[in-house]
Write a protein that holds these residues in place. Structure first.
Motif: not given
Length: 489
Positions: A202, A206, A263-265, A267-270
Motif C-alpha cells: 500500500y 501510494k 490524486e483521486q486514485r 484517496q481511493k486506495l484501501e
C-alpha cells in the motif's frame, strides 16, 4: 457426523455500559476440544458461566443438549462424592479443608470433577497453584477423555497438549482457529506477516501515484511558464499566436486533470495499517544499584519448618549475579517459605550489603493512597515517561486505564501494576512467587520479555512449564528437604 451438544445464537451479554460478548453463533460438537484465550477482562470466564447456566444473556438463545460439569477457579472445594483412589493419586492430605494449600484445594476440586463422567466439561483456569505432579495428572485424565472439553487456561503447555481448537475473544467477538495454542500463534504470526506485506505494498503504490501526480503538476507548471515567455519573433501572425496560447492552455488543463485523477486514485486506495509491534524494552540498572559479588545471595545450612514439619534441612546454595534462578518443587515443599526467608534475610542467608529487594507475593494487593496509575508509576520509578508508558502498555494498561485510581483496580489489574512497578522500580533483586497466576497469556509473554531485558538478579517460583523453559537460567528443585541444582546456563 459428530452431534452438536451445545449452541449459542445471537447472544449479547453486557456489564454496566460495556458489551462483553456479542456472538451470532457458536456450537460445541460431541468431541470438540476447545481452548479459550483472550486478555484479562475479555469475557473468557463470562462465556463459561453463560454455558454453565451461572449467568443468563441479555438476549439470545442458549441450547444445552448435553450434561456439562463446570469447574470454577474461584469456587470452594467440596469433599463429598470424591473417588478415594483419585484423592490418593493426587496426594490430597486428609485434613480440614481450611488447612489445605491453594494447590491442594485445586486438586480436591479436580478430583470431584473426575470422580464422575459427564458428556462435557467446562473448566476455568484449572492449573492455578497446581504443581507439576498435579498438572501431569490433569493432562493424563483429559488426554483420553471421551466427551466435549472447553477450557480457559493461561498455561500454554496445557493448551498445546489438550486442545484442537482455539476460541479467541477480542472486543466481545469470538474468532475460531484450528489447532492447539502453538498452531494458533503460528496463524496469528502468518496473519501479521501478510498484513505487513499488504501495508508495504500500500505504501509503495501510494508513493508511486503521488510521485506521478507531482510530475504531472510540474509538467503543467512548465507549460504555464512557457506560455508566458513567447516572444514576438516566435509568432508571425496574431491569429497564429492566439491559436498557440489556446493550445497550451488546453494542454495545461489536461495535464492538471490527469494529476487530479491520480490524486483521486490515491484517496481511493484501501489503507492497510502496519501490524502492531511489541515494543523493545530494556531495564538499565542505575550505577548506584550495581553489585559486584559473584554470588549476591547465598545460604549456609538453612533449615526451614512449617509447624512441626521440616521443609528444608541444612541447605547450602549460591545464587549467581544477574541470573534468573527458578525454584521448583511439589505443593507444600517449602518454595514460598524459602523465598520469604531470603527476603527477610533470615538465619543462614547471606546477602550482598548492596542488595535492594523487590518482592511479588501470592496475595491480594491493596494500595494505600488514591492515585492515578500513571502518576503512581512516575513516583516509584526513575525511568522516563515514554519507558513507563511502554511497560504499562505491555501489561495492557492503555488509554483511560492510565487514569484509573490504583485503589479501585481489580485483582488482576493490581497484580499487573505491581509487576510493572517492580521492573521499573529501584531494585537490583526481584523475588517473584507464582507471578503468572491470574495473568492472561499475552501478559505472561510480556513478563517473559521483561525478564529477558532485566539486568538484575531474579528469584522466581512458577509451575508454568513454558514460562520456566523460556526465562530460567538456573533451576533448583526442593527434593527430600534438600535444594538440588537441576539446570545451569
Amino acid at each position: 457426523m459428530e452431534k452438536v451438544c451445545f449452541e449459542l445464537e445471537n447472544i449479547e451479554v453486557s456489564y454496566l455500559d460495556r458489551l462483553v460478548l456479542n456472538i451470532p453463533r457458536l456450537a460445541i460438537h460431541q468431541f470438540d476440544r476447545i481452548g479459550i484465550v483472550g486478555k484479562n477482562g475479555a469475557g473468557k470466564s463470562t462465556l463459561l458461566k453463560l454455558m454453565s447456566g451461572q449467568i443468563h444473556p441479555d438476549q439470545g438463545i442458549v441450547n444445552r443438549l448435553a450434561d456439562f460439569a463446570y469447574f470454577d477457579q474461584l469456587a470452594a472445594p467440596e469433599a463429598s462424592d470424591i473417588d478415594p483412589g483419585l484423592a490418593g493419586k493426587l496426594s490430597i492430605p486428609k485434613i480440614d479443608m481450611n488447612h489445605l494449600s491453594g494447590g491442594e484445594q485445586t486438586k480436591l476440586k479436580l478430583a470431584g470433577i473426575f470422580s464422575n463422567y459427564y458428556e462435557g466439561l467446562l473448566i476455568d483456569e484449572p492449573t492455578t497453584h497446581l504443581d507439576r505432579e498435579g498438572i501431569k495428572f490433569f493432562i493424563e485424565e483429559l488426554t483420553y477423555y471421551y466427551g466435549a472439553l472447553v477450557i480457559v487456561s493461561h498455561d500454554r503447555y496445557i493448551l498445546d497438549k489438550l486442545v484442537t481448537k482455539i476460541w479467541e475473544i477480542e472486543h466481545g467477538c469470538v474468532t475460531e482457529y484450528t489447532g492447539n495454542y502453538s498452531d494458533y500463534k503460528a496463524q496469528k504470526e502468518l496473519k501479521r506477516t501478510q498484513q505487513l506485506e499488504q501495508h508495504e505494498k500500500y505504501l509503495k503504490e501510494k508513493s508511486r501515484l503521488l510521485k506521478a501526480a507531482e510530475e504531472k503538476m510540474k509538467k503543467a507548471d512548465k507549460i504555464t511558464q512557457a506560455s508566458g515567455h513567447i516572444s514576438k519573433k516566435e509568432t508571425k501572425a496574431k491569429a497564429n499566436k492566439m491559436f498557440m496560447t489556446k493550445s497550451k492552455e488546453t494542454s495545461q488543463k489536461a495535464v492538471q486533470r490527469a494529476a487530479k485523477a491520480i490524486e483521486q486514485r490515491v484517496q481511493k486506495l484501501e489503507a492497510v495499517e502496519a501490524p502492531k509491534e511489541d515494543p523493545t524494552i530494556h531495564f538499565h540498572q542505575h550505577p548506584a544499584l550495581e553489585m559486584h559479588n559473584k554470588y549476591p545471595i547465598m545460604g549456609e545450612r538453612i533449615t526451614l519448618k512449617a509447624g512441626d514439619r521440616t521443609l528444608i534441612k541444612e541447605a547450602n546454595f549460591q545464587f549467581p549475579l544477574g541470573k534468573i534462578i527458578a525454584i521448583t518443587g511439589k505443593n507444600g515443599s517449602g518454595k514460598t517459605t524459602l523465598l520469604k526467608a531470603i527476603f527477610d534475610r533470615g538465619e543462614g542467608t547471606i546477602l550482598s550489603p548492596k542488595a535492594v529487594i523487590g518482592a511479588y507475593e501470592q496475595m491480594d494487593y491493596q494500595f494505600e493512597k488514591s492515585k492515578p496509575v500513571f502518576e503512581f508509576m512516575k513516583e516509584t520509578s526513575d525511568y522516563d515517561e515514554s519507558k513507563i508508558r511502554s511497560v504499562l502498555h505491555s501489561m495492557s494498561f492503555t488509554g483511560n486505564d492510565l487514569k484509573k485510581d490504583v485503589c479501585r483496580l481489580s485483582g488482576g489489574e493490581a497484580i499487573r501494576l505491581v509487576l510493572c512497578q517492580l521492573f521499573l522500580g529501584r531494585y537490583n533483586v526481584l523475588i517473584l512467587d507464582e507471578p503468572t497466576n491470574f495473568l492472561d497469556v499475552y501478559c505472561i509473554e510480556a513478563l517473559e520479555r521483561f525478564l529477558k531485558a532485566y539486568e538484575g538478579t531474579v528469584l522466581l517460583v512458577s509451575h508454568d512449564k513454558v514460562f520456566m523453559d523460556r526465562v530460567a537460567d538456573c533451576v533448583y528443585a526442593i527434593e527430600e528437604q534438600q535444594l538440588v541444582l537441576k539446570h545451569y546456563e
